[in-house]
Design a protein around this motif. Structure first.
Motif, PDB file in Angstrom:
ATOM      1  N   GLU A 194       0.891  -1.097  -0.114  1.00 45.62           N
ATOM      2  CA  GLU A 194       0.059   0.114   0.150  1.00 45.62           C
ATOM      3  C   GLU A 194       0.713   1.266   0.279  1.00 45.62           C
ATOM      4  O   GLU A 194       1.751   1.162   0.867  1.00 45.62           O
ATOM      5  N   HIS A 195       0.822   2.225  -0.936  1.00 41.55           N
ATOM      6  CA  HIS A 195       1.336   3.482  -1.070  1.00 41.55           C
ATOM      7  C   HIS A 195       2.910   3.287  -1.167  1.00 41.55           C
ATOM      8  O   HIS A 195       3.683   4.207  -0.764  1.00 41.55           O
ATOM      9  N   ARG A 196       3.133   1.937  -2.004  1.00 43.93           N
ATOM     10  CA  ARG A 196       4.483   2.048  -2.025  1.00 43.93           C
ATOM     11  C   ARG A 196       4.878   1.692  -3.642  1.00 43.93           C
ATOM     12  O   ARG A 196       3.978   1.021  -4.121  1.00 43.93           O
ATOM     13  N   ILE A 197       6.128   2.125  -4.049  1.00 46.73           N
ATOM     14  CA  ILE A 197       6.597   1.855  -5.139  1.00 46.73           C
ATOM     15  C   ILE A 197       7.934   1.285  -5.384  1.00 46.73           C
ATOM     16  O   ILE A 197       8.662   1.695  -4.276  1.00 46.73           O
ATOM     17  N   ALA A 198       8.506   0.556  -6.272  1.00 46.00           N
ATOM     18  CA  ALA A 198       9.927  -0.201  -6.121  1.00 46.00           C
ATOM     19  C   ALA A 198      10.800   0.743  -6.678  1.00 46.00           C
ATOM     20  O   ALA A 198      11.723   0.711  -7.517  1.00 46.00           O
ATOM     21  N   LEU A 199      10.772   2.242  -6.153  1.00 43.18           N
ATOM     22  CA  LEU A 199      11.839   3.101  -6.375  1.00 43.18           C
ATOM     23  C   LEU A 199      12.425   3.692  -5.174  1.00 43.18           C
ATOM     24  O   LEU A 199      11.659   4.320  -4.187  1.00 43.18           O
ATOM     25  N   ARG A 200      13.590   3.890  -5.039  1.00 43.47           N
ATOM     26  CA  ARG A 200      14.413   4.003  -3.754  1.00 43.47           C
ATOM     27  C   ARG A 200      15.382   4.999  -3.942  1.00 43.47           C
ATOM     28  O   ARG A 200      16.424   4.682  -4.698  1.00 43.47           O
TER      29      ARG A 200
END
Length: 226
Positions: A194-200
């Motif tokens: 939830e409210h996360r994407i794989a970008l850091r």
């Protein structure tokens, strides 16, 4: 939860979690989402000045100044492209099914067999929710390095925004057929929480920023990637 990675008399740099704002939204009084900047001011008991921001869904390094002079100098570094930010992204394989056929994006078929590097240029216009390519948009430049496939079968990238357009990295990977895992706004069909994407944002390089060492910053700051 606040995770301070670096702090001195001039700056504080945190590892922002996904699902947290960097700075208050325009609708602060009616926005119930957590805000790192607001919480940091409360904990430090002082005014802080945001130097740059990360999207709500993105995690990683975000920088605040502790005084107006440090803020002025740091803003100049970013405006003059003297600070390099590196993000790790996980994407699925090349797929254009989420991109409308009438959009004049270059549909470049990329054969990713080994580590390779790209330079992507476009003109980005930010709409109400997402970014688009448009002749009226602002010039955008992204450096992308493909790193291979991880243990989950996702494609790994290191991406650097030379310009600082809104949603730039999300847009660029998507328009080349590689939506970021979890980024449904830009075409991903994969869940990432939830409210996360794989970008850091996992690395900031200050080595080319004049006066950064004098203000106590390290030449480079790096945390764990995805």
């Amino acid at each position: 939860m606040i995770q301070i990675v670096f702090e001195n008399a001039n700056f504080v740099i945190c590892d922002k979690q996904s699902g947290v704002l960097s700075t208050p939204s325009r609708f602060e009084e009616d926005d119930a989402r957590s805000c790192l900047g607001t919480e940091l001011q409360r904990v430090l008991k002082m005014q802080i000045y945001p130097v740059h921001r990360l999207d709500y869904e993105v995690s990683g390094l975000v920088m605040y100044a502790k005084n107006a002079e440090a803020h002025r100098k740091a803003n100049a570094w970013f405006e003059n492209k003297q600070v390099t930010k590196t993000y790790r992204a996980l994407t699925t394989g090349q797929d254009y099914s989420h991109i409308p056929a009438n959009i004049a994006n270059p549909r470049i078929q990329i054969a990713l067999q080994e580590v390779c590097e790209f330079e992507w240029n476009s003109r980005i216009l930010r709409g109400k929710r997402r970014a688009y390519e448009s002749p009226q948009g602002k010039p955008s430049r992204t450096l992308a390095k493909y790193l291979g496939v991880d243990s989950q079968g996702y494609r790994m990238w290191d991406v650097q925004p030379v310009t600082g357009r809104s949603h730039q990295l999300r847009f660029d990977l998507s328009r080349h057929g590689f939506p970021i895992v979890g980024d449904k706004l830009y075409g991903s069909s994969v869940e990432w929480g939830e409210h996360r994407i794989a970008l850091r944002a996992y690395k900031i390089d200050f080595s080319q920023a004049p006066g950064a060492m004098t203000l106590g910053l390290p030449a480079e700051l790096e945390i764990s990637s995805i």
